[in-house]
Design an enzyme around this catalytic site. Structure first.
Site, PDB file in Angstrom:
ATOM      1  N   HIS A 133       0.825  -1.212   0.000  1.00 59.37           N
ATOM      2  CA  HIS A 133       0.000   0.000   0.000  1.00 59.37           C
ATOM      3  C   HIS A 133       0.856   1.257   0.000  1.00 59.37           C
ATOM      4  O   HIS A 133       0.630   2.189  -0.776  1.00 59.37           O
ATOM      5  CB  HIS A 133      -0.925   0.000   1.224  1.00 59.37           C
ATOM      6  CG  HIS A 133      -1.648   1.295   1.438  1.00 59.37           C
ATOM      7  ND1 HIS A 133      -1.129   2.312   2.209  1.00 59.37           N
ATOM      8  CD2 HIS A 133      -2.832   1.755   0.952  1.00 59.37           C
ATOM      9  CE1 HIS A 133      -1.964   3.338   2.204  1.00 59.37           C
ATOM     10  NE2 HIS A 133      -3.007   3.021   1.459  1.00 59.37           N
ATOM     11  N   HIS A 204       3.146 -14.001   6.555  1.00 58.51           N
ATOM     12  CA  HIS A 204       3.347 -12.862   7.457  1.00 58.51           C
ATOM     13  C   HIS A 204       2.024 -12.268   7.874  1.00 58.51           C
ATOM     14  O   HIS A 204       1.745 -12.084   9.055  1.00 58.51           O
ATOM     15  CB  HIS A 204       4.221 -11.795   6.796  1.00 58.51           C
ATOM     16  CG  HIS A 204       4.644 -10.710   7.738  1.00 58.51           C
ATOM     17  ND1 HIS A 204       3.778  -9.724   8.180  1.00 58.51           N
ATOM     18  CD2 HIS A 204       5.829 -10.474   8.342  1.00 58.51           C
ATOM     19  CE1 HIS A 204       4.428  -8.923   9.011  1.00 58.51           C
ATOM     20  NE2 HIS A 204       5.663  -9.358   9.132  1.00 58.51           N
ATOM     21  N   GLU A 235       0.545 -12.367  11.643  1.00 60.55           N
ATOM     22  CA  GLU A 235      -0.353 -11.264  11.958  1.00 60.55           C
ATOM     23  C   GLU A 235      -1.639 -11.429  11.152  1.00 60.55           C
ATOM     24  O   GLU A 235      -1.600 -11.757   9.968  1.00 60.55           O
ATOM     25  CB  GLU A 235       0.284  -9.912  11.619  1.00 60.55           C
ATOM     26  CG  GLU A 235       1.569  -9.613  12.373  1.00 60.55           C
ATOM     27  CD  GLU A 235       2.212  -8.319  11.924  1.00 60.55           C
ATOM     28  OE1 GLU A 235       1.597  -7.593  11.120  1.00 60.55           O
ATOM     29  OE2 GLU A 235       3.344  -8.033  12.370  1.00 60.55           O
ATOM     30  N   HIS A 267      11.168 -14.325  10.777  1.00 56.65           N
ATOM     31  CA  HIS A 267       9.936 -15.039  11.133  1.00 56.65           C
ATOM     32  C   HIS A 267      10.080 -16.538  10.891  1.00 56.65           C
ATOM     33  O   HIS A 267       9.642 -17.360  11.710  1.00 56.65           O
ATOM     34  CB  HIS A 267       8.750 -14.493  10.338  1.00 56.65           C
ATOM     35  CG  HIS A 267       8.288 -13.144  10.798  1.00 56.65           C
ATOM     36  ND1 HIS A 267       7.858 -12.907  12.083  1.00 56.65           N
ATOM     37  CD2 HIS A 267       8.194 -11.959  10.142  1.00 56.65           C
ATOM     38  CE1 HIS A 267       7.517 -11.635  12.208  1.00 56.65           C
ATOM     39  NE2 HIS A 267       7.716 -11.040  11.040  1.00 56.65           N
TER      40      HIS A 267
END
Length: 321
Positions: A133, A204, A235, A267
């Site tokens: 974004h 993720h 998330e 991660h």
């Protein structure tokens, strides 16, 4: 006649130089490509990004390709390493372009300053979340720059390629991108079958954008291959508990777990495959599963890397995405 010819040539050179000095275009705009990824601080995980870059370069041999990382934290780590001679000596495999990696904005500015006015930015993100974004807003803002005289505009064309799982809209349906992504991971499902294991991906995700596309992707994988494949997110939705509940219904005792991320970085190494009590490997093991983890980023899967090459090709024919 010789004198007249000499005067003509000098006048022509003067006119050309004067026009160049006033910023007149010198012909078709030079093209350049920027590959923008979240990034990674793990040297061994860089191969995923570099594999994609190599494929893009092969597909566009006459066009310079630059890397940019969107993560401020990741770039800060690389900036610290710029002054660490011992670290650099211990990691000769890290290319200079990564050691001195910049933001997408700075990378675009450098290219524009060097005379490139036809630039395509290709996202190496998995889906259109927060990082994409912000990149999209930046590109749109740069594209909106207007000068008093159009010929002095900083860009002749500036476009952005969509992430792997696509974007909303009817021109390039995201469902087609999901279908292509499903086919790109055929090799993973085949590997899980050989091990009689459920295939689990850790994505993720994002707390600020809907991550329902992961659930769509999971459904498409299961329909395509008829095998238990599950996707969870660090998330957002589906979270670990959502994934674990679905996994329980599959009836498999073996689990093959891989990162659903372009790189196998922090991660993947810690949240997925770590030895701490809150890692997915440990939590699934405690639930009775025999868990095998694989630290391989999606960028190392050639078919997945080709998705970005394809999306870049689409973007290079458009002024906006």
């Amino acid at each position: 006649m010789r004198f007249i010819a000499t005067v003509f040539i000098l006048l022509l050179l003067f006119t050309t130089t004067a026009m160049a000095g006033h910023g007149e275009p010198k012909g078709p705009a030079q093209k350049a490509i920027v590959l923008t990824a979240f990034g990674t601080s793990y040297p061994e995980a860089l191969q995923s990004i570099l594999n994609i870059k190599t494929k893009v370069e092969k597909a566009n041999p006459q066009i310079p390709v630059r890397l940019a990382f969107t993560s401020n934290i990741i770039r800060a780590i690389w900036q610290e390493r710029q002054g660490d001679a011992a670290w650099q000596k211990a990691h000769p495999e890290v290319p200079r372009e990564v050691l001195y990696v910049k933001t997408p904005l700075a990378t675009i500015a450098d290219l524009q300053n060097d005379g490139y006015r036809d630039i395509t930015v290709q996202s190496l993100h998995v889906f259109a979340g927060e990082e994409f974004h912000d990149t999209q807003v930046m590109v749109s803002s740069l594209r909106s720059i207007r000068t008093l005289k159009a010929k002095f505009a900083p860009f002749e064309r500036l476009a952005l390629g969509r992430p792997a799982l696509g974007l909303p809209g009817d021109e390039l349906p995201y469902t087609d991108d999901i279908a292509a992504a499903v086919k790109a991971l055929k090799v993973d499902v085949a590997e899980a079958r050989k091990q009689d294991a459920a295939l689990v991906y850790m994505g993720h995700g994002n707390d600020f954008f809907s991550t329902g596309i992961y659930a769509e992707f999971q459904k498409a994988l299961q329909q395509e291959y008829g095998w238990p494949v599950f996707v969870g997110c660090v998330e957002g939705y589906p979270a670990f508990d959502d994934m674990a509940a679905d996994l329980k219904t599959a009836g498999k005792k073996n689990v093959l777990m891989k990162p659903f991320m372009v790189v196998a970085g922090d991660h993947a190494n810690n949240d997925m495959a770590g030895d701490e009590d809150d890692s997915w490997k440990v939590m699934l093991t405690k639930q009775g599963y025999a868990v095998k983890t694989q630290l391989r980023g999606l960028g190392c899967v050639d078919a997945w890397a080709d998705l970005y090459v394809s999306h870049l090709r689409d973007a290079m024919t458009r002024t906006a995405q």
